[in-house]
Design a protein around this motif. Structure first.
Motif, PDB file in Angstrom:
ATOM      1  N   LEU A  89     -11.174   0.729   8.610  1.00  4.46           N
ATOM      2  CA  LEU A  89     -12.246  -0.190   8.237  1.00  4.46           C
ATOM      3  C   LEU A  89     -12.850  -0.901   9.435  1.00  4.46           C
ATOM      4  O   LEU A  89     -13.851  -1.596   9.317  1.00  4.46           O
ATOM      5  N   GLU A 109      -5.724 -14.053   3.669  1.00  2.00           N
ATOM      6  CA  GLU A 109      -7.097 -13.825   4.117  1.00  2.00           C
ATOM      7  C   GLU A 109      -7.211 -14.380   5.533  1.00  2.00           C
ATOM      8  O   GLU A 109      -7.285 -15.598   5.735  1.00  2.00           O
ATOM      9  N   TRP A 123      -0.923  -7.598   1.654  1.00  2.00           N
ATOM     10  CA  TRP A 123      -1.758  -7.311   2.813  1.00  2.00           C
ATOM     11  C   TRP A 123      -2.155  -8.583   3.559  1.00  2.00           C
ATOM     12  O   TRP A 123      -2.093  -9.686   3.036  1.00  2.00           O
ATOM     13  N   SER A 172      -7.235  -2.737   8.403  1.00  2.00           N
ATOM     14  CA  SER A 172      -6.856  -1.360   8.750  1.00  2.00           C
ATOM     15  C   SER A 172      -7.776  -0.831   9.835  1.00  2.00           C
ATOM     16  O   SER A 172      -8.908  -1.292  10.002  1.00  2.00           O
ATOM     17  N   GLY A 219     -11.763  -9.918   2.391  1.00  2.00           N
ATOM     18  CA  GLY A 219     -11.274  -9.373   1.130  1.00  2.00           C
ATOM     19  C   GLY A 219     -10.756  -7.962   1.182  1.00  2.00           C
ATOM     20  O   GLY A 219     -10.308  -7.420   0.172  1.00  2.00           O
ATOM     21  N   GLU A 220     -10.791  -7.329   2.347  1.00  2.00           N
ATOM     22  CA  GLU A 220     -10.329  -5.956   2.466  1.00  2.00           C
ATOM     23  C   GLU A 220      -9.066  -5.885   3.305  1.00  2.00           C
ATOM     24  O   GLU A 220      -8.866  -6.688   4.224  1.00  2.00           O
ATOM     25  N   LYS A 221      -8.206  -4.911   2.980  1.00  2.00           N
ATOM     26  CA  LYS A 221      -6.988  -4.700   3.754  1.00  2.00           C
ATOM     27  C   LYS A 221      -7.333  -4.489   5.222  1.00  2.00           C
ATOM     28  O   LYS A 221      -8.248  -3.746   5.552  1.00  2.00           O
ATOM     29  N   ASP A 256       0.812  -1.210   0.000  1.00  2.00           N
ATOM     30  CA  ASP A 256       0.000   0.000   0.000  1.00  2.00           C
ATOM     31  C   ASP A 256       0.852   1.270   0.000  1.00  2.00           C
ATOM     32  O   ASP A 256       0.324   2.367  -0.246  1.00  2.00           O
ATOM     33  N   ASN A 311     -11.679  -3.450  11.001  1.00  2.00           N
ATOM     34  CA  ASN A 311     -11.544  -4.909  10.921  1.00  2.00           C
ATOM     35  C   ASN A 311     -10.177  -5.357  11.413  1.00  2.00           C
ATOM     36  O   ASN A 311      -9.571  -6.282  10.880  1.00  2.00           O
ATOM     37  N   ASN A 354      -1.514 -12.112  -0.670  1.00  2.00           N
ATOM     38  CA  ASN A 354      -2.419 -11.701   0.403  1.00  2.00           C
ATOM     39  C   ASN A 354      -2.730 -12.886   1.315  1.00  2.00           C
ATOM     40  O   ASN A 354      -2.825 -14.025   0.850  1.00  2.00           O
ATOM     41  N   THR A 377      -5.747  -9.558   4.825  1.00  2.00           N
ATOM     42  CA  THR A 377      -7.101  -9.055   4.609  1.00  2.00           C
ATOM     43  C   THR A 377      -8.111  -9.776   5.491  1.00  2.00           C
ATOM     44  O   THR A 377      -7.879 -10.892   5.968  1.00  2.00           O
TER      45      THR A 377
END
Length: 475
Positions: free
Chosen positions: A275, A307, A263, A272, A268-270, A234, A277, A305, A265
């Motif tokens: 977010l 997951e 990342w 952070s 499915g999202e980075k 990133d 999460n 990545n 995740t």
């Protein structure tokens, strides 16, 4: 065999050819210490720790610099929200980061500079860019200084973008910019910011922009040209793109290779803070050990990545426990951490080949599992050849930083146990003090005294004040 690394700049795997034979200069962008580190944050630390370990084992004298960003817009915002000095927040979060690295056996770098300790170097670098025609002071009396992206014809080469295709730099008010893509090198002090967050400069009091910090620190400790620059994927844009542009515009060659870890995740999202999460390192370590969490991270290729799920984490932890179980059953010195010479002698060729091929840890871990399976077969058969498998397994675990005999695991486990014990004791004593307070309010003096005596018998001293009761360990 030659080490081969994937260079993000050229987008190909290249033979590693250092600038100076037998040496390797490695710079990794560390964290901005604005909040407690989560699992996604520490992946970079773990991945580049594996890299520096492998380079050293392959005979390179590694100078490893990993910085800390301790002054930044986000730090100022969060400290204001929490009603504490920005430097207090940054320092406290750096301590938490150090604990997280230690808990995962991330070896300290050669040096870990902090941004606020290198303001003079940043000012000199900005002045050089102005002299060369690549930077300018805003004419709006803001005290801001910007890098002129259109003055540098190679701007965008790291991420292969044209200037006109880029988003405007959102790091400062655009009113003082010649081009909205110009990025801040120096930020003039705003009335809303604390005086402690500014330093004197030729352009007035202010603080450095994010990108200039890393260029100045990398240049001071590794010189104008060095081998490898790493960090999270990133950071490729805008941070690393801007670092490279300003450093080369100032006259340095900067990094020969760029490496970026992927990342971790969730859904499915980075992972952070923004977010929501995130998974704090201490929180995850309530469920698995530091060695198990590190094994989970290193088992994946650094460019892939991860997951995150607790099911996948537990599966990796179970696999690691089976490896340790093999060493335990082998007995003797199997659980003793090997020295470097022993590691070199015992390391399977297939494992070394996998690591030489862009740190191919998935293939390397497959070799590790194969060695354990063969070791278990030999162990069951009472075959003396099992000693060779024990040595190989120990060597591979050591390279990955997860050997159970590494003193780091004993230290981090002891520290974590002490912290959990302290938290538990605090909660228990606090509960007893609440009961005692309720008894005193009800004028049940016998019960209040009995609770006091129970606490005192445990070696804990109570101090009663007008604001309530506090406790300390007696003696």
């Amino acid at each position: 065999m030659t080490i081969r690394l994937y260079d993000t700049a050229t987008r190909e795997v290249r033979d590693f050819v250092p600038l100076r034979e037998g040496e390797a200069g490695l710079y990794v962008c560390g964290l901005t210490v604005q909040s407690e580190p989560h699992v996604g944050h520490v992946r970079s630390g773990v991945n580049f720790d594996v890299l520096q370990r492998w380079l050293r084992l392959r005979g390179y004298d590694v100078t490893f610099i990993r910085n800390i960003t301790d002054i930044d817009d986000k730090i100022l915002v969060k400290s204001a929200e929490q009603g504490r000095p920005w430097y207090n927040l940054a320092y406290a979060m750096r301590i938490e980061l150090d604990k997280a690295y230690a808990a995962l056996n991330v070896a300290p770098p050669t040096y870990e500079p902090i941004a606020t300790g290198h303001i003079p170097e940043m000012i000199v670098l900005i002045e050089r860019l102005i002299e060369r025609g690549h930077a300018y002071a805003a004419d709006d009396s803001s005290g801001d200084v910007y890098f002129d992206v259109r003055s540098w014809g190679s701007y965008g080469e790291l991420t292969r973008q044209g200037v006109d295709d880029m988003e405007p730099a959102g790091d400062a008010d655009p009113r003082g910019k010649r081009d909205p893509r110009d990025f801040a090198l120096w930020k003039g002090r705003k009335a809303s910011e604390p005086p402690t967050a500014s330093w004197p400069s030729p352009w007035g009091p202010g603080r450095p922009g994010w990108h200039i910090e890393c260029s100045a620190m990398a240049g001071k400790y590794l010189g104008g040209a060095f081998d490898i620059h790493g960090g999270g994927v990133d950071l490729r844009f805008p941070h690393h793109e801007n670092e490279q542009a300003q450093s080369r515009a100032a006259g340095g060659a900067f990094a020969s290779y760029w490496m970026h870890n992927a990342w971790i995740t969730t859904a499915g999202e980075k992972m952070s803070k923004s977010l929501g999460n995130t998974l704090s390192v201490p929180g995850v370590l309530q469920r698995v050990s530091g060695a198990e969490l590190r094994f989970y991270i290193v088992a994946a290729h650094y460019r892939s990545n991860i997951e995150f799920s607790f099911e996948a984490l537990e599966e990796a932890a179970s696999g690691y426990r089976r490896i340790v179980s093999f060493l335990e059953r082998a007995g003797g010195d199997a659980l003793r951490q090997p020295d470097a010479d022993t590691v070199l002698a015992a390391l399977p060729e297939a494992f070394a080949s996998a690591m030489d091929d862009d740190l191919g840890t998935p293939a390397a871990v497959a070799v590790l599992y194969d060695a354990v399976r063969e070791g278990n077969r030999l162990l069951a058969a009472g075959d003396a050849a099992v000693a060779g498998q024990v040595a190989a397994v120990g060597a591979m675990l050591d390279v990955l930083g997860v050997h159970p005999g590494d003193p780091a695991w004993t230290t981090s486990a002891t520290r974590g146990s002490e912290e959990r014990l302290s938290t538990a004791v605090d909660a228990l004593v606090a509960g007893l003090l609440e009961e005692r307070s309720a008894a005193r309010e009800a004028k049940d003096w016998a019960r209040a005294d009995a609770i006091r005596d129970r606490i005192k018998a445990a070696g804990i001293e109570i101090t009663d004040t007008a604001d309530g009761s506090s406790w300390t360990i007696g003696g």
